[in-house]
Design a protein around this motif. Structure first.
Motif, PDB file in Angstrom:
ATOM      1  N   GLY A 106       0.666  -1.140  -0.093  1.00  0.00           N
ATOM      2  CA  GLY A 106       0.005  -0.022  -0.109  1.00  0.00           C
ATOM      3  C   GLY A 106       0.712   1.353   0.020  1.00  0.00           C
ATOM      4  N   SER A 107       2.118   1.185   0.400  1.00  0.00           N
ATOM      5  CA  SER A 107       2.973   2.434   0.487  1.00  0.00           C
ATOM      6  C   SER A 107       3.386   2.827  -1.125  1.00  0.00           C
ATOM      7  N   VAL A 108       3.463   3.700  -1.465  1.00  0.00           N
ATOM      8  CA  VAL A 108       4.003   4.226  -2.808  1.00  0.00           C
ATOM      9  C   VAL A 108       5.364   4.873  -2.838  1.00  0.00           C
ATOM     10  N   ALA A 109       6.287   4.788  -3.525  1.00  0.00           N
ATOM     11  CA  ALA A 109       7.829   5.154  -3.403  1.00  0.00           C
ATOM     12  C   ALA A 109       7.782   6.225  -4.497  1.00  0.00           C
ATOM     13  N   SER A 110       6.978   5.923  -5.736  1.00  0.00           N
ATOM     14  CA  SER A 110       7.105   6.860  -6.705  1.00  0.00           C
ATOM     15  C   SER A 110       5.669   6.978  -7.702  1.00  0.00           C
ATOM     16  N   TRP A 111       5.440   8.061  -8.253  1.00  0.00           N
ATOM     17  CA  TRP A 111       4.309   8.127  -9.184  1.00  0.00           C
ATOM     18  C   TRP A 111       4.600   8.573 -10.478  1.00  0.00           C
ATOM     19  N   GLY A 112       3.671   8.100 -11.117  1.00  0.00           N
ATOM     20  CA  GLY A 112       3.740   8.576 -12.752  1.00  0.00           C
ATOM     21  C   GLY A 112       2.891   9.794 -12.718  1.00  0.00           C
ATOM     22  N   GLN A 113       2.961  10.520 -13.948  1.00  0.00           N
ATOM     23  CA  GLN A 113       2.276  11.845 -14.008  1.00  0.00           C
ATOM     24  C   GLN A 113       0.706  11.759 -14.331  1.00  0.00           C
ATOM     25  N   GLY A 114       0.305  10.425 -14.531  1.00  0.00           N
ATOM     26  CA  GLY A 114      -1.212  10.193 -14.732  1.00  0.00           C
ATOM     27  C   GLY A 114      -1.489  10.239 -16.030  1.00  0.00           C
ATOM     28  N   THR A 115      -2.735   9.735 -16.124  1.00  0.00           N
ATOM     29  CA  THR A 115      -3.276   9.683 -17.622  1.00  0.00           C
ATOM     30  C   THR A 115      -5.032   9.554 -17.517  1.00  0.00           C
ATOM     31  N   GLN A 116      -5.564  10.552 -18.383  1.00  0.00           N
ATOM     32  CA  GLN A 116      -6.988  10.745 -18.165  1.00  0.00           C
ATOM     33  C   GLN A 116      -7.850   9.710 -18.758  1.00  0.00           C
TER      34      GLN A 116
END
Length: 121
Positions: A106-116
């Protein structure tokens, strides 16, 4: 430093399908669990699906279970999310996420920028 880049979002009618892909650069993803989250306007970011390092274990939120499928290709350094039977309430920005370990906790180290993803009724 790993960079995550999502693709595959778009506009689809209710009942339709999309396939999102997350590609990584800078570091191999094969040692890490990965996940997908989404954030709708005015709402908090929520967990959608997670997969462990080998792809042998997957987890889904109740709202998408049976409709979405998470998968990974460690040779290609990618993680995909197949979205089927889409509903207007699935409309959101979808984010790829890398975990700290090889198991999805459940813990996040890094994220992408997202896509709609937009689902019309």
């Amino acid at each position: 430093q790993v960079q995550l880049v999502e693709s595959g979002g778009g506009l689809v009618q209710a009942g339709g399908s999309l396939r999102l892909s997350c590609a990584a650069s800078g570091r191999t993803l094969s040692n890490y669990a990965m996940g997908w989250f989404r954030q709708a306007p005015g709402k908090e970011r929520e967990f959608v699906a997670g997969i462990n390092w080998s792809g042998g274990n997957t987890h889904y939120s109740d709202s998408v279970k049976g409709r979405f499928t998470i998968s990974r290709d460690n040779a290609k350094n990618t993680v995909d999310l197949q979205l089927n039977s889409l509903k207007p309430e699935d409309t959101a920005v979808y984010y790829c996420a890398r975990a700290y370990s090889n198991t999805w906790l459940g813990s996040v180290a890094s994220w992408g920028q997202g896509t709609q993803v937009t689902v019309s009724s």
